[in-house]
Write an enzyme that holds these catalytic residues in place. Structure first.
Site, PDB file in Angstrom:
ATOM      1  N   VAL A  42       0.848  -1.191   0.000  1.00 21.72           N
ATOM      2  CA  VAL A  42       0.000   0.000   0.000  1.00 21.72           C
ATOM      3  C   VAL A  42       0.884   1.242   0.000  1.00 21.72           C
ATOM      4  CG1 VAL A  42      -1.868   1.214   1.168  1.00 21.72           C
ATOM      5  CG2 VAL A  42      -1.688  -1.283   1.367  1.00 21.72           C
ATOM      6  N   ILE A  43       0.859   2.001  -1.064  1.00 20.32           N
ATOM      7  CA  ILE A  43       1.606   3.261  -1.112  1.00 20.32           C
ATOM      8  C   ILE A  43       0.896   4.267  -0.208  1.00 20.32           C
ATOM      9  CG2 ILE A  43       2.326   5.185  -2.597  1.00 20.32           C
ATOM     10  CD1 ILE A  43       2.226   3.026  -4.928  1.00 20.32           C
TER      11      ILE A  43
ATOM     12  N   TYR B 253      -3.062   6.430 -28.918  1.00 21.81           N
ATOM     13  CA  TYR B 253      -4.244   6.273 -28.068  1.00 21.81           C
ATOM     14  C   TYR B 253      -5.443   6.046 -28.979  1.00 21.81           C
ATOM     15  CZ  TYR B 253      -7.110   7.245 -23.889  1.00 21.81           C
ATOM     16  OH  TYR B 253      -7.965   7.150 -22.822  1.00 21.81           O
TER      17      TYR B 253
END
EC number: 2.5.1.26
Length: 543
Positions: free
Chosen positions: A270-271, A461
């Site tokens: 978990v950052i 994209y």
């Protein structure tokens, strides 16, 4: 509007619950002609009025829930179906489509909102001891199925970790908690004459922790860099313990271990905190411009020459291919107008011409000089200057356009995206072949743009739109989607440039990184997360 209507639509809807984008009549007329959708299909599509179907019952015992409440407080533990559903889907097309019918199947058992690292450490310890999956949650804007919970578990919502800890003008850094949203961070910096420079389309509804976990990019990344170029250090809580990197401008102390958490989408830990580079910024110094080219090839050649020119580069650098340019003319109401007719007259034809947008930030003398050199290169390649107006119009809608997806789906129009990174030498082949695959399907539009450029290549994209299939929309879409990924990869493109891998692209990961790459990822996973509780179930090609 009934309570169920609000609850159901809010589970999948983009952005603010109060905002619903609509299209002007000329745009609707164009879309109705371009994508014929029967009234029968339109009337069959729910727009939020269906109830959420009952979810799988939470598998967590009363004892575990009680312990979680003791750690974070009763008000910060949610077991209701709407909270669990909202935290178990992102913005991948089939997730949204199914949620419209009230279907959210791979759900977490509970949503927990810790306020600090101590609480996260206690939650991870409890989860690890009981082999309960943990899925970190930022703002839910992922498009890679990274929030789905095939094994249930705890959604760890980090929205309460929202402090801006330190602004350091001497070092040009800012240290923040992972739950800080883009607008709050940027406002704090702008008030002091700085910018972070990271502006993904999800900017308004994404967090610093999410940017790092997805290894994301912003719309100005050509100048400011992707998040890995902005990140200087981080803290992460893992089942094996707390990792905290020191912050240096650069260092030769073995591998940069903090970078191991970039792009891992919650699968290692978990950052909780990050230190980012910041830059001085005064919007009045920015130079803006646009050019239209007679074809995509000349626009790309101009972009490549600029990026390899050695004189500086734009921060925001974007090319729309001919179909995206043409649809932009239609949707903005320019098609058939005096500007359009003039451009046709001087040789810039519909479905051939290609539009380029440019913004250069920095000192006024720098922005002026770089723009001067870009104009010279553009002119040599047949570019016709169209001024600042197209850029300003694009900036006006660069975040709000994300809301249109829900509206288009209301109208029975399928819309989704895939993106890739590719070298200059492979770019045109990939563009042509992947477009050809997409366009081989009836009534399908394929808009392509380049929005991130480098000396060695760029991203592509792809945005694809078509009428929905009333009988088999999910299976039909997944087959179509797989074909696009196969085409991109077969033609020299990366699996992703900035969206990440998640569960969506996981089946292709071994082809991308090789058997040895998967072995290394698996070894790192085992080091940080020996029992495999962090976002398990097929993320990043891991078993």
């Amino acid at each position: 509007m009934s309570v169920n209507t609000m609850q159901t639509r809010s589970i999948y809807k983009w952005g603010s619950p109060e905002v619903e984008e609509k299209l002007p009549s000329h745009t609707l007329d164009f879309l109705n002609n371009q994508f014929p959708v029967s009234n029968e299909l339109k009337s069959s599509l729910p727009k939020g009025e269906l109830n959420l179907k009952p979810l799988k019952k939470s598998k967590l015992s009363a004892s575990i829930v009680s312990k979680l409440k003791k750690i974070v407080g009763n008000a910060n533990v949610s077991l209701d179906d709407v909270s669990r559903a909202r935290h178990s889907i992102g913005k991948f097309y089939t997730e949204i489509y199914k949620a419209r019918f009230g279907e959210v199947t791979e759900v977490v058992d509970v949503v927990v909102l810790p306020k600090n690292e101590t609480e996260i450490e206690e939650i991870l310890s409890l989860a690890n001891a009981n082999k309960i999956p943990v899925i970190p949650f930022g703002a839910g804007s992922t498009v890679t199925k990274a929030l789905q919970a095939p094994k249930g578990g705890i959604s760890l919502d980090l929205s309460r970790l929202n402090r801006i800890i330190e602004f350091n003008a001497i070092d040009s850094t800012v240290t923040v908690e992972a739950g800080v949203y883009g607008p709050e961070l940027e406002k704090h910096l702008n008030e002091r004459g700085y910018t972070c420079g990271h502006f993904p389309q999800s900017f308004e509804f994404s967090t610093v922790g999410g940017w790092i976990a997805a290894k994301g990019a912003g719309q100005a990344s050509t100048g400011y860099g992707k998040i890995e170029d902005i990140l200087l250090g981080l803290t992460a809580m893992t089942p094996s313990g707390k990792f905290e990197s020191k912050v240096y401008p650069a260092a030769s102390i073995g591998p940069d271990m903090f970078r191991l958490f970039l792009g891992t989408e919650g699968s290692f830990g978990v950052i909780t905190k990050a230190t980012l580079k910041i830059r001085k910024y005064h919007s009045e110094n920015s130079a803006k411009g646009s050019f239209i080219f007679k074809n995509f090839e000349k626009a790309v050649e101009t972009m490549r020459e600029v990026m390899q020119g050695g004189f500086g580069k734009p921060h925001f650098f974007r090319i729309q291919d001919p179909e995206e340019t043409d649809i932009s003319f239609h949707m903005s109401g320019l098609h058939g107008g005096k500007e359009d007719l003039f451009l046709r007259f001087i040789g810039y034809k519909p479905m051939q011409r290609s539009l380029m947008h440019i913004i250069i930030d920095g000192d006024p003398s720098y922005t002026k000089e770089v723009m001067k050199k870009i104009k010279k290169i553009a002119k040599r390649n047949g570019g016709f200057s169209t001024g600042e107006s197209p850029v300003n119009k694009w900036l006006h809608q660069r975040y709000s356009s994300a809301y249109l997806r829900d509206y288009l789906m209301d109208e029975g129009i399928r819309i989704d995206t895939l993106e890739t990174a590719v070298s200059w030498s492979n770019l045109h082949t990939l563009w042509e072949n992947t477009r050809a695959y997409i366009k081989s399907f009836e009534n399908t539009s394929c808009m392509v743009h380049i929005s991130h450029a480098y000396e060695n290549g760029a991203n592509l994209y792809f945005i694809f739109l078509s009428p929905m299939n009333q009988q088999n929309e999910v299976s039909d879409f997944l087959k179509f989607h797989k074909g696009i990924i196969d085409s991109i990869h077969a033609n020299g493109g990366s699996l992703s440039h900035h969206h990440g891998i998640g569960r969506m692209l996981s089946p292709w990961m071994e082809k991308e990184v090789g058997e040895e790459g998967i072995r290394i990822l698996s070894s790192l996973k085992k080091t940080f997360d020996p029992k495999g509780i962090m976002n398990p179930g097929g993320l990043l090609g891991l078993k």
